[in-house]
Motif scaffolding. Structure first.
Motif, PDB file in Angstrom:
ATOM      1  N   ALA A   1      33.347 103.459 -72.000  1.00  0.00           N
ATOM      2  CA  ALA A   1      32.837 104.662 -71.326  1.00  0.00           C
ATOM      3  C   ALA A   1      33.987 105.470 -70.741  1.00  0.00           C
ATOM      4  O   ALA A   1      34.028 106.698 -70.861  1.00  0.00           O
TER       5      ALA A   1
ATOM      6  N   LEU B   1      32.334  97.415 -71.955  1.00  0.00           N
ATOM      7  CA  LEU B   1      31.436  98.564 -71.827  1.00  0.00           C
ATOM      8  C   LEU B   1      32.061  99.621 -70.925  1.00  0.00           C
ATOM      9  O   LEU B   1      32.049 100.811 -71.239  1.00  0.00           O
ATOM     10  N   LEU B   2      32.614  99.158 -69.811  1.00  0.00           N
ATOM     11  CA  LEU B   2      33.248 100.079 -68.873  1.00  0.00           C
ATOM     12  C   LEU B   2      34.463 100.734 -69.522  1.00  0.00           C
ATOM     13  O   LEU B   2      34.644 101.951 -69.442  1.00  0.00           O
TER      14      LEU B   2
ATOM     15  N   THR C   1      22.005 109.019 -65.917  1.00  0.00           N
ATOM     16  CA  THR C   1      22.870 108.807 -67.070  1.00  0.00           C
ATOM     17  C   THR C   1      22.124 109.131 -68.360  1.00  0.00           C
ATOM     18  O   THR C   1      22.669 109.757 -69.270  1.00  0.00           O
ATOM     19  N   VAL C   2      20.857 108.697 -68.424  1.00  0.00           N
ATOM     20  CA  VAL C   2      20.063 108.948 -69.628  1.00  0.00           C
ATOM     21  C   VAL C   2      19.896 110.446 -69.840  1.00  0.00           C
ATOM     22  O   VAL C   2      20.044 110.959 -70.958  1.00  0.00           O
TER      23      VAL C   2
ATOM     24  N   LEU D   1      27.221 104.673 -62.367  1.00  0.00           N
ATOM     25  CA  LEU D   1      26.679 103.316 -62.198  1.00  0.00           C
ATOM     26  C   LEU D   1      25.934 103.159 -60.878  1.00  0.00           C
ATOM     27  O   LEU D   1      25.012 102.354 -60.770  1.00  0.00           O
TER      28      LEU D   1
ATOM     29  N   GLU E   1      19.398 105.017 -63.168  1.00  0.00           N
ATOM     30  CA  GLU E   1      19.645 105.001 -64.616  1.00  0.00           C
ATOM     31  C   GLU E   1      19.236 106.323 -65.265  1.00  0.00           C
ATOM     32  O   GLU E   1      19.859 106.776 -66.222  1.00  0.00           O
TER      33      GLU E   1
ATOM     34  N   SER F   1      23.311 111.987 -70.973  1.00  0.00           N
ATOM     35  CA  SER F   1      23.581 111.661 -72.380  1.00  0.00           C
ATOM     36  C   SER F   1      22.661 112.467 -73.291  1.00  0.00           C
ATOM     37  O   SER F   1      23.094 113.024 -74.298  1.00  0.00           O
TER      38      SER F   1
ATOM     39  N   THR G   1      25.343 105.614 -71.966  1.00  0.00           N
ATOM     40  CA  THR G   1      24.015 104.972 -71.913  1.00  0.00           C
ATOM     41  C   THR G   1      24.154 103.455 -72.018  1.00  0.00           C
ATOM     42  O   THR G   1      23.525 102.715 -71.264  1.00  0.00           O
ATOM     43  N   ASN G   2      24.980 102.988 -72.957  1.00  0.00           N
ATOM     44  CA  ASN G   2      25.188 101.542 -73.096  1.00  0.00           C
ATOM     45  C   ASN G   2      25.674 100.938 -71.795  1.00  0.00           C
ATOM     46  O   ASN G   2      25.192  99.897 -71.350  1.00  0.00           O
ATOM     47  N   LEU G   3      26.659 101.590 -71.191  1.00  0.00           N
ATOM     48  CA  LEU G   3      27.225 101.087 -69.950  1.00  0.00           C
ATOM     49  C   LEU G   3      26.131 100.950 -68.901  1.00  0.00           C
ATOM     50  O   LEU G   3      25.963  99.892 -68.289  1.00  0.00           O
ATOM     51  N   ARG G   4      25.357 102.051 -68.746  1.00  0.00           N
ATOM     52  CA  ARG G   4      24.381 102.078 -67.654  1.00  0.00           C
ATOM     53  C   ARG G   4      23.245 101.078 -67.875  1.00  0.00           C
ATOM     54  O   ARG G   4      22.704 100.524 -66.922  1.00  0.00           O
ATOM     55  N   THR G   5      22.882 100.843 -69.135  1.00  0.00           N
ATOM     56  CA  THR G   5      21.724  99.989 -69.395  1.00  0.00           C
ATOM     57  C   THR G   5      22.116  98.520 -69.578  1.00  0.00           C
ATOM     58  O   THR G   5      21.321  97.635 -69.311  1.00  0.00           O
ATOM     59  N   GLN G   6      23.337  98.256 -70.058  1.00  0.00           N
ATOM     60  CA  GLN G   6      23.686  96.870 -70.400  1.00  0.00           C
ATOM     61  C   GLN G   6      24.616  96.181 -69.411  1.00  0.00           C
ATOM     62  O   GLN G   6      24.804  94.971 -69.466  1.00  0.00           O
ATOM     63  N   ILE G   7      25.225  96.969 -68.517  1.00  0.00           N
ATOM     64  CA  ILE G   7      26.222  96.359 -67.637  1.00  0.00           C
ATOM     65  C   ILE G   7      25.547  95.392 -66.663  1.00  0.00           C
ATOM     66  O   ILE G   7      24.391  95.584 -66.278  1.00  0.00           O
TER      67      ILE G   7
END
Lengths: 205, 205
Positions: B11, B7-8, B41-42, B34, B38, B45, A49-55
């Motif tokens: 993950a 981040l990458l 991914t949400v 990616l 979004e 997760s 989730t962090n990757l997808r939202t913050q990248i």
């Protein structure tokens, strides 16, 4: 598959949407997570989730980055006038691992592929042309894979750049180091003979 | 692998802890996410976290369940006096798919395997013995895979049940339906001859 548990069914359904992961593999992975401590699942979910939202994508080269400008573009020791055109971050990583390249990159985000509905406008080609027009670039190195789509993309960009006073080059194709000639395909062997290099330069590496 | 993005990197590191998924595959999966919306991914997760935090084990048969008692155990049409001993939920699903079994299950959660540090106390064997002692069970069907660990586990449970007035059976081993005899292994073919069944009973299915 018929799951006795809705939660399990949902997790497997989501997992099996990933490429190359079928229902059975998804079930195996999910059951594995159930056997592991809860923290592992929480960390996995959190990281995704962090990757997808913050990248972010680097504003200069469009590579995946945690910051507005990626580490490579921000590095003052890199040669800003040489730009290597690649498809995605995996190619950047592969070239970086060689330790042989000191220039910058330009990540296209894909290749022109009408079959998959990907046209020039979905790639970052315009941004590359703009960069060239600003006069910041002296040489462009095409490093896309030599498939039909890769060659088409190279040629499209090459045509767009006509008239610009820059050098264009493409990475050398040839027999892999350590490979036997007899097993090489004809196209590769043919190119490696046509584009032979002075013997002295092969001694450098 | 050297990631330009933390981040990458995180993950990929979490993803590659899953069994059978190496760093390269993990990177491919993460880059795929990616490129997707979004929400995917949400949802992935969320489904994994929900599963891990909310899932229960059925208090009767120890199968994975959303509720305190699983659907199979709660079904009044199932024969409560027949219990099929299996390793995990995948075996339950496989047997349920045949539509041939009307009894209940008992999920062990593994097999006795000293090599992997799994002893009888880590499995749900005690709960099975208790069930038998309460006199609720008339027949136990062993349906563990016929490996060294499976046979050991069967035999351990069988020994524990000595003296209890119940029937024990094991699923039939033999040549798969549709298989050619000439390609069958000797052990399987041997067993299928020793345990031959009256011709009339083969006509039922």
């Amino acid at each position: 598959m018929d799951f006795s548990s809705k939660l399990l069914g949902q997790a497997v359904a989501e997992m099996s949407q990933l490429p190359g992961i079928g229902k059975r593999t998804a079930l195996r992975l999910v059951l594995h997570l159930l056997k592991q401590p809860e923290s592992q699942t929480v960390q996995l979910s959190g990281a995704l989730t962090n990757l997808r939202t913050q990248i972010k994508l680097c504003e200069n080269c469009h590579n995946i980055s945690d910051t507005r400008i990626c580490d490579i573009c921000a590095n003052p020791n890199r040669l800003k006038e040489i730009v290597c055109v690649v498809e995605d971050i995996r190619d950047v990583m592969a070239i970086e691992n060689t330790g042989q390249y000191r220039g910058l990159y330009h990540v296209l985000g894909g290749k022109i592929s009408p079959m998959d509905g990907i046209g020039p406008s979905q790639l970052t080609i315009k941004s590359l042309i703009d960069k060239v027009k600003l006069g910041e670039v002296e040489e462009i190195i095409f490093a896309l894979s030599s498939t039909l789509e890769g060659d088409t993309t190279n040629f499209y960009i090459f045509k767009q750049l006509e008239g610009a006073a820059i050098k264009t080059s493409t990475i050398a194709r040839g027999i892999s180091v350590g490979d036997e000639l007899e097993f090489a395909d004809e196209v590769t062997l043919g190119r490696s003979i046509t584009n032979r290099v002075p013997f002295e330069s092969s001694l450098k590496n």
